[in-house]
Design a protein around this motif. Sequence first.
Motif, PDB file in Angstrom:
ATOM      1  N   ARG A  70      10.436  -3.733  -4.945  1.00  0.00           N
ATOM      2  CA  ARG A  70       9.069  -3.891  -4.445  1.00  0.00           C
ATOM      3  C   ARG A  70       9.032  -3.848  -2.914  1.00  0.00           C
ATOM      4  N   LEU A  71      10.016  -4.517  -2.285  1.00  0.00           N
ATOM      5  CA  LEU A  71      10.077  -4.507  -0.821  1.00  0.00           C
ATOM      6  C   LEU A  71      10.348  -3.114  -0.289  1.00  0.00           C
ATOM      7  N   LYS A  72      11.198  -2.336  -0.998  1.00  0.00           N
ATOM      8  CA  LYS A  72      11.458  -0.964  -0.585  1.00  0.00           C
ATOM      9  C   LYS A  72      10.187  -0.125  -0.638  1.00  0.00           C
ATOM     10  N   SER A  73       9.428  -0.340  -1.760  1.00  0.00           N
ATOM     11  CA  SER A  73       8.170   0.409  -1.886  1.00  0.00           C
ATOM     12  C   SER A  73       7.209   0.034  -0.769  1.00  0.00           C
ATOM     13  N   SER A  74       7.140  -1.288  -0.475  1.00  0.00           N
ATOM     14  CA  SER A  74       6.268  -1.744   0.608  1.00  0.00           C
ATOM     15  C   SER A  74       6.726  -1.198   1.950  1.00  0.00           C
ATOM     16  N   LEU A  75       8.067  -1.158   2.143  1.00  0.00           N
ATOM     17  CA  LEU A  75       8.613  -0.622   3.395  1.00  0.00           C
ATOM     18  C   LEU A  75       8.288   0.864   3.537  1.00  0.00           C
ATOM     19  N   ASN A  76       8.419   1.612   2.425  1.00  0.00           N
ATOM     20  CA  ASN A  76       8.081   3.037   2.471  1.00  0.00           C
ATOM     21  C   ASN A  76       6.613   3.246   2.828  1.00  0.00           C
ATOM     22  N   ALA A  77       5.743   2.398   2.232  1.00  0.00           N
ATOM     23  CA  ALA A  77       4.317   2.510   2.538  1.00  0.00           C
ATOM     24  C   ALA A  77       4.051   2.214   4.016  1.00  0.00           C
ATOM     25  N   GLU A  78       4.721   1.170   4.561  1.00  0.00           N
ATOM     26  CA  GLU A  78       4.550   0.830   5.976  1.00  0.00           C
ATOM     27  C   GLU A  78       5.073   1.943   6.871  1.00  0.00           C
ATOM     28  N   GLN A  79       6.208   2.540   6.470  1.00  0.00           N
ATOM     29  CA  GLN A  79       6.749   3.650   7.254  1.00  0.00           C
ATOM     30  C   GLN A  79       5.788   4.837   7.265  1.00  0.00           C
ATOM     31  N   GLN A  80       5.153   5.082   6.102  1.00  0.00           N
ATOM     32  CA  GLN A  80       4.174   6.158   6.030  1.00  0.00           C
ATOM     33  C   GLN A  80       2.980   5.880   6.943  1.00  0.00           C
TER      34      GLN A  80
END
Length: 286
Positions: A70-80
């Motif tokens: 979940r944190l990876k997905s959130s991190l990817n969204a923040e990076q986007q």
Amino acid sequence: MVKSVAERIVGLVLIISVIRETHCQSGDPPSELDLIKSQLKMLTNQTARLQTEIQSKNDLTQFLQTDVQRLKSSLNAEQQKNADLERRLVVLESSLKSNQATFSETFSTLNSTRETVTSLEKELRQTRDDVHMTSQWIQTFNATCMNNFQNVTGKGQDARVHFSYRSRHISLPANPTKPLIFASLISKSGSDYNTNTGIFTAPYSGVYLFAVTIAAESTDYFNCYILINDRNYLVEVSAYSMYSSASTVVLSEVKAGDQISVGQCSGPGQIGSYKSSFSGFLLYTN
């Protein structure tokens, strides 16, 4: 590893059970076997606890893995989002540079316009002074000539002929077949100049002096001529720049009944209101 330990414990329990039955049949006391059994039971309990703890840790590991995903997905969204913000920032910086360049160009144009306006105002003041001086010169010249007229001609009061008019409002291009109209009176001695037609009709044959001043209000040029009978050019008068003026004086022998005017004008310019004049007077008769 835990499964292997459990299998070994189960094997030991089976062996102990066999040994116990053998001893029970022979009547021997099972003191050592009981001790081993007790130890095996304790190991079994410990193994069960370990399995429970391992299962708990497995559950925790699964939870942590889910949380990490979940944190990876959130991190990817923040990076986007950060990438989108960086692209928008680049666009804004480019727009800011363009606006700065436009502002600089506009400011430069404004300064140039101010300098041009200042220069035009200076030229306008100078031109107004020139027109005023020219008008004064014409009036003085007319007065001087009229004062000397009696002594030169000896013709008496009847031979006095002079006129001086200025324009009210004339716009070019004018009709080249019609004279300019100078309808605002400065001075005259009779009715030989017609303010409706712009034509002066000579009452006597003799030598006349004619003076014309043309003042411009536009940046375009124009040309006009002093005419006799609307066809014979005496002299050209031209203006070539904004607020400029042009003056000319001509002496001509004129017959009684000849018509003198300012006309045959051409060019896209505009003649200044109240700044242009047409004057003439008789020097002596033939």
